[in-house]
Design a protein around this motif. Structure first.
Motif, PDB file in Angstrom:
ATOM      1  N   ARG A  77     -88.524 -38.794 -67.971  1.00  0.00           N
ATOM      2  CA  ARG A  77     -87.886 -39.750 -69.206  1.00  0.00           C
ATOM      3  C   ARG A  77     -88.640 -41.077 -69.100  1.00  0.00           C
ATOM      4  N   LEU A  78     -88.798 -41.527 -67.980  1.00  0.00           N
ATOM      5  CA  LEU A  78     -89.169 -42.790 -67.640  1.00  0.00           C
ATOM      6  C   LEU A  78     -90.624 -43.150 -68.030  1.00  0.00           C
ATOM      7  N   ARG A  79     -91.469 -41.846 -67.855  1.00  0.00           N
ATOM      8  CA  ARG A  79     -92.768 -41.928 -68.001  1.00  0.00           C
ATOM      9  C   ARG A  79     -93.084 -41.819 -69.736  1.00  0.00           C
ATOM     10  N   GLU A  80     -92.247 -41.177 -70.236  1.00  0.00           N
ATOM     11  CA  GLU A  80     -91.993 -41.159 -71.923  1.00  0.00           C
ATOM     12  C   GLU A  80     -91.565 -42.804 -72.081  1.00  0.00           C
ATOM     13  N   GLU A  81     -90.663 -43.340 -71.525  1.00  0.00           N
ATOM     14  CA  GLU A  81     -90.376 -44.526 -72.092  1.00  0.00           C
ATOM     15  C   GLU A  81     -91.600 -45.879 -71.950  1.00  0.00           C
ATOM     16  N   SER A 161     -87.968 -49.248 -64.230  1.00  0.00           N
ATOM     17  CA  SER A 161     -86.844 -49.010 -63.213  1.00  0.00           C
ATOM     18  C   SER A 161     -85.866 -50.166 -63.395  1.00  0.00           C
ATOM     19  N   ALA A 162     -84.555 -49.693 -62.743  1.00  0.00           N
ATOM     20  CA  ALA A 162     -83.501 -50.612 -62.927  1.00  0.00           C
ATOM     21  C   ALA A 162     -83.730 -52.003 -62.459  1.00  0.00           C
ATOM     22  N   ALA A 163     -84.448 -51.891 -61.340  1.00  0.00           N
ATOM     23  CA  ALA A 163     -84.589 -53.202 -60.419  1.00  0.00           C
ATOM     24  C   ALA A 163     -85.594 -53.901 -61.373  1.00  0.00           C
ATOM     25  N   ALA A 164     -86.611 -53.493 -61.795  1.00  0.00           N
ATOM     26  CA  ALA A 164     -87.646 -54.175 -62.679  1.00  0.00           C
ATOM     27  C   ALA A 164     -87.110 -54.809 -63.945  1.00  0.00           C
TER      28      ALA A 164
END
Length: 186
Positions: A77-81, A161-164
Motif C-alpha cells: 500500500r505504501l508503494r502505491e501511495e 512512513s508514520a515517522a516521516a
C-alpha cells in the motif's frame, strides 16, 4: 433522565466515507469545465493528500501490527501511495487546462480506486474484524487530529512512513495551508 448512547464513527467508517468522497470527486472533476474543474481538482488534491498522510500515520501502523501478513500488505500500500503522490504532483503541475489532463486523470483515478479497494479488502476488513470497537473509535479521533496537521498537497519526497509524516508533515502542512489561503484570496 435517560442517557442516550451516541454511536461514534470508527476509523473504518471514516475511511470508507472518504473513499466514497474521493471517488465522487474524481467523477465531478472529470465532467466539470473551466474554473469549476480547477476548484474541484484542488479539493481532490487536498482530500487525497490529507487522507493519505493520516492513513500513513494511524491506519497503516495498526494494520502492520494486526494483520498476519501486515508487513507485506502495508508495504505494498505504501508503494502505491508513493506512486500516487508522484502522479498527483505531476497532475497538479500539468494543470486542468492541459490537453493530456483528462486522460491522465482517468488513469490516476483507476489506480487510486484500485488502491482503495485493496485497503478496504485487505486492511480495513481485517481491522474491523479483529480490533476492539472502542480502539477503532479512538483511532478515528486520532485520525481526525492527524488530518488537521497534514499537508494539503502531495509531497513525494517526504516519505510514506508514520515517522516521516510526523516529522515533516506539520511544517510542510503549514506551508501548504498558507499557500492555500493565498490562492483562495486571489
Amino acid at each position: 433522565m435517560a442517557v442516550t448512547q451516541v454511536h461514534q464513527q470508527d476509523v473504518v467508517d471514516m475511511l470508507l466515507v472518504q473513499h466514497n468522497e474521493i471517488n465522487a470527486l474524481f467523477n465531478r472533476v472529470a465532467t466539470a469545465q473551466g474554473e469549476q474543474k480547477r476548484e474541484l481538482f484542488h479539493d481532490l488534491v487536498r482530500l487525497l493528500a490529507v487522507h493519505e498522510s493520516a492513513e500513513e500515520q494511524i491506519v497503516h501502523p495498526a494494520a502492520r501490527k494486526a494483520l498476519p501478513d501486515g508487513e507485506v500488505v502495508v508495504d505494498q500500500r505504501l508503494r502505491e501511495e508513493s506512486d500516487a503522490k508522484r502522479a498527483l504532483a505531476d497532475l497538479y503541475d500539468l494543470g486542468v487546462d492541459h490537453p493530456e489532463f483528462d486522460m491522465r486523470l482517468r488513469v490516476f483515478a483507476e489506480s487510486v480506486i484500485e488502491h482503495a479497494t485493496h485497503e478496504e479488502n485487505e486492511e480495513f476488513l481485517y481491522l474491523r474484524q479483529n480490533l476492539d470497537p472502542e480502539k477503532l473509535r479512538k483511532m478515528a479521533k486520532v485520525f481526525e487530529i492527524a488530518e488537521k496537521v497534514a499537508p494539503t498537497r502531495p509531497h513525494p519526497g517526504a516519505g510514506e512512513s508514520a515517522a516521516a509524516n510526523m516529522l515533516a508533515g506539520p511544517p510542510i502542512a503549514m506551508f501548504d495551508r498558507i499557500r492555500d489561503a493565498i490562492r483562495d484570496r486571489s
